[in-house]
Write an enzyme that holds these catalytic residues in place. Structure first.
Site, PDB file in Angstrom:
ATOM      1  N   TRP A 260      53.852  39.823  41.163  1.00 54.28           N
ATOM      2  CA  TRP A 260      53.368  41.142  40.791  1.00 54.28           C
ATOM      3  C   TRP A 260      53.512  42.002  41.700  1.00 54.28           C
ATOM      4  O   TRP A 260      53.834  43.221  41.814  1.00 54.28           O
ATOM      5  CB  TRP A 260      51.766  41.172  40.408  1.00 54.28           C
ATOM      6  CG  TRP A 260      51.739  40.514  38.891  1.00 54.28           C
ATOM      7  CD1 TRP A 260      51.165  39.245  38.572  1.00 54.28           C
ATOM      8  CD2 TRP A 260      52.237  41.089  37.599  1.00 54.28           C
ATOM      9  NE1 TRP A 260      51.369  39.034  37.222  1.00 54.28           N
ATOM     10  CE2 TRP A 260      51.991  39.989  36.794  1.00 54.28           C
ATOM     11  CE3 TRP A 260      52.962  42.028  37.412  1.00 54.28           C
ATOM     12  CZ2 TRP A 260      52.298  40.217  35.469  1.00 54.28           C
ATOM     13  CZ3 TRP A 260      53.270  42.337  35.866  1.00 54.28           C
ATOM     14  CH2 TRP A 260      53.080  41.226  35.171  1.00 54.28           C
TER      15      TRP A 260
ATOM     16  N   LYS B  69      41.568  41.658  32.107  1.00 57.72           N
ATOM     17  CA  LYS B  69      41.665  40.515  32.525  1.00 57.72           C
ATOM     18  C   LYS B  69      39.920  40.186  32.793  1.00 57.72           C
ATOM     19  O   LYS B  69      39.165  39.293  32.159  1.00 57.72           O
ATOM     20  CB  LYS B  69      42.519  40.049  33.662  1.00 57.72           C
ATOM     21  CG  LYS B  69      43.762  39.980  33.485  1.00 57.72           C
ATOM     22  CD  LYS B  69      44.759  40.218  34.810  1.00 57.72           C
ATOM     23  CE  LYS B  69      46.248  40.583  34.157  1.00 57.72           C
ATOM     24  NZ  LYS B  69      46.947  39.594  33.565  1.00 57.72           N
TER      25      LYS B  69
ATOM     26  N   ASP C 211      46.115  45.642  44.487  1.00 54.45           N
ATOM     27  CA  ASP C 211      46.255  45.222  43.102  1.00 54.45           C
ATOM     28  C   ASP C 211      45.024  44.146  42.897  1.00 54.45           C
ATOM     29  O   ASP C 211      45.455  43.198  43.168  1.00 54.45           O
ATOM     30  CB  ASP C 211      47.464  45.032  42.522  1.00 54.45           C
ATOM     31  CG  ASP C 211      47.429  44.372  41.235  1.00 54.45           C
ATOM     32  OD1 ASP C 211      46.721  44.458  40.567  1.00 54.45           O
ATOM     33  OD2 ASP C 211      48.815  44.177  40.671  1.00 54.45           O
TER      34      ASP C 211
END
Lengths: 368, 368
Positions: free
Chosen positions: A108, A202, A178
């Site tokens: 990511w 999530k 993030d």
């Protein structure tokens, strides 16, 4: 009061992921009409007083759960982490010659770094790709730029199951993080961050809402040069209603935060997440090599995503298939890494982890 | 089978707006677990086979409902019309010297035009702002650029209740249309458009999903110069899963399209929408000036948003309050125009319009 109509499995998806059952039940109860409103939450105007209350409540609960100081603003934006990967350099790198530092500890972070070139210069302060991101950098491994616009990192890499136990020292340069897969997994000091972003699907809701927590002074950096939707300032000035926000996902985030508060907050989550992930790591560690964890250092193993593999691709596949038959779903690792991934977010009940643990022991004894 | 727990009103919101009750009922029924899946639609991975079927089904139904030819691609993108206002010039104006034409017939077109300067040159081909957008331009009013990158227009202006009865002649320059408030209100020829965009929360679902229908050859225009999320090509190549899409809003769009097909498709919707809006326009026209419609030419009046006012702001306010007491909600006009707006999208039942018509007659006789 409405009820469930179908048996539920234990869903270990990395995201969109399991939600607390009481949240799903409330959504179901209110689906035809919000109490006192006469319309579904899906049908009400984002400018209505009814939705304003929902939005204000969601923001207030995020602030309460995460102990967000007055120095920071909480926003909802659409477009997921992918749009944040654009908005961050677009807003914060003030001129084309400006540099941003990226500490890459998984797929990511790599993706985030890939967008910087459109708005300024990328400095890769670290990239652990050559060892498949199985460990984090030491402070001395980081090649930081003293006057960087910001330092970007991914506090928890979902695919590789690796999580920073503490933040690196960036010498006062704002940290942009993030936290898509570990927001609200435990207490943090929001003041340590210039900006936090997290797609909600999530730990904090469902796909379609991205939570952005940004230090207010950074909002001014972009000046007047950006197109409207890309400008954090515009979203902040409009209280996350610059345009129609994703109303239902915001409502769900509010309900998830309320559930989290009812459970005892992020302190309780932290101890429970450590306990849940440890149950699985203990089985891996005591399996005599039948299961191998991906991350080398125990202190860097994620409490959210437990990533491991078995002795062969065939055995990995059999594990996933047999687990599914046992009502334990979505355990296949990400296609880029293979193996197994068990995501045990806040909403995964201890009973689900215990069921998986029992399955793992049994599978190892049968196939070991 | 679950049931409604609260009485529902007739909701005339301009968007997010009323949904078909059978759609809400199905969402409620399936909320705890999708049949055969064991998890809620809110909890399943966007990469799962289960969600893939939902996405494919939604796209296939949009294609069927709108008779989309093979020359065009159907995409779901987040960020609403506001992000489309950026993506359109960013993708289609190929160099900074390039020009795009904007035909401005209401507040939304004005807003769209405001973003062009970041990516190229804006030519305002028409702006009806001086007469509060109460009529459309004639073909001879349009100052079009022969080699414009595209011509943008808003086929139905939600705030002003004005709708193009037919498209202007752009001499072969691709038409880019904001159809947020009249997508699927009746049959159109998709081949007439280079790109259609519509946020779903009016006629095609809920907030969080934006439907983009784009001519495939136009996808190549942007080359490699754009950041990923802004590039239509990236979304098309990934089948709307460049990143996690807004899974639940896409599921709802699929259900709404299925309902629309069950009702008889867009042909049936068109005749019903004309009938529904005409019921209200007839009352306005026969009210001896008690109600005044905003749009001058009857052929340009929207079949989706019926915009009118009463003799004073006080009477407008009393109308809204009394209507709410009668279970007819969200009738207040947009803050920029005042007055009354009754949005009668596909999902507004005829009974709702008839209830509003009876209320209007009664209110006029009591207060006239």
């Amino acid at each position: 009061m409405t009820t469930s109509t179908a048996a539920r499995v234990y869903n270990f998806s990395a995201g969109p992921a399991v939600l607390p059952e009481p949240v799903l039940e409330q959504i179901q109860d209110e689906m035809m009409a919000l109490p006192g409103v006469g319309s579904s939450v899906l049908e009400i105007s984002h400018r209505s007083k009814d939705f304003e209350e929902i939005l204000d409540d969601a923001v207030a609960r995020i602030k309460a759960v995460m102990n967000v100081p007055d120095s920071h603003e909480v926003l909802f934006i659409q477009g997921g982490g992918a749009l944040q990967n654009i908005m961050i350099p677009a807003n914060f790198i003030t001129e084309p010659s400006g540099v941003a530092d990226y500490i890459i500890t998984g797929a990511w972070g790599k993706k985030s770094a890939g967008e910087v070139k459109h708005y300024g210069k990328l400095n890769v302060a670290y990239d652990g790709g050559s060892t498949k991101y199985n460990h984090l950098p030491k402070q001395s491994d980081l090649k930081l730029t003293p006057d960087a616009a910001y330092v970007h990192l991914t506090t928890n890499e979902t695919i590789h199951g690796i999580q920073f136990p503490q933040l690196p020292d960036t010498g006062g340069v704002p940290i942009v993080a993030d936290k898509s897969s570990d927001i609200m997994c435990g207490p943090i000091n929001v003041s340590d961050f210039g900006l936090i972003y997290a797609c909600a699907q999530k730990n904090a809701g469902i796909a379609g809402a991205t939570i952005v927590i940004v230090r207010k002074d950074l909002l001014e950096r972009s000046g007047d040069r950006l197109a409207s939707y890309l400008d954090y300032k515009k979203h902040a000035q409009a209280g996350s209603r610059f345009n129609t926000p994703s109303t239902f996902p915001i409502y769900v985030t509010g309900l998830v935060c309320k559930w989290l508060q009812d459970q005892g907050g992020v302190e309780k989550m932290e101890s429970q997440n450590k306990m849940k992930s440890q149950i699985l790591y203990d089985i891996i560690d005591s399996s005599d090599g039948f299961y191998t964890g991906h991350v080398l250092d125990k202190a860097e193993r994620s409490v959210m995503n437990v990533v491991f593999k078995l002795g062969s691709d065939e055995l990995d596949a059999k594990f996933v298939t047999d687990a599914k038959s046992a009502g334990l779903t979505t355990l296949k690792g990400h296609r880029s890494l293979g193996g197994i991934r068990a995501s045990v977010y806040n909403a995964m009940p201890v009973a689900g982890v215990e069921a998986l643990a029992a399955f793992m022991k049994n599978f190892a004894s049968k196939n070991g």
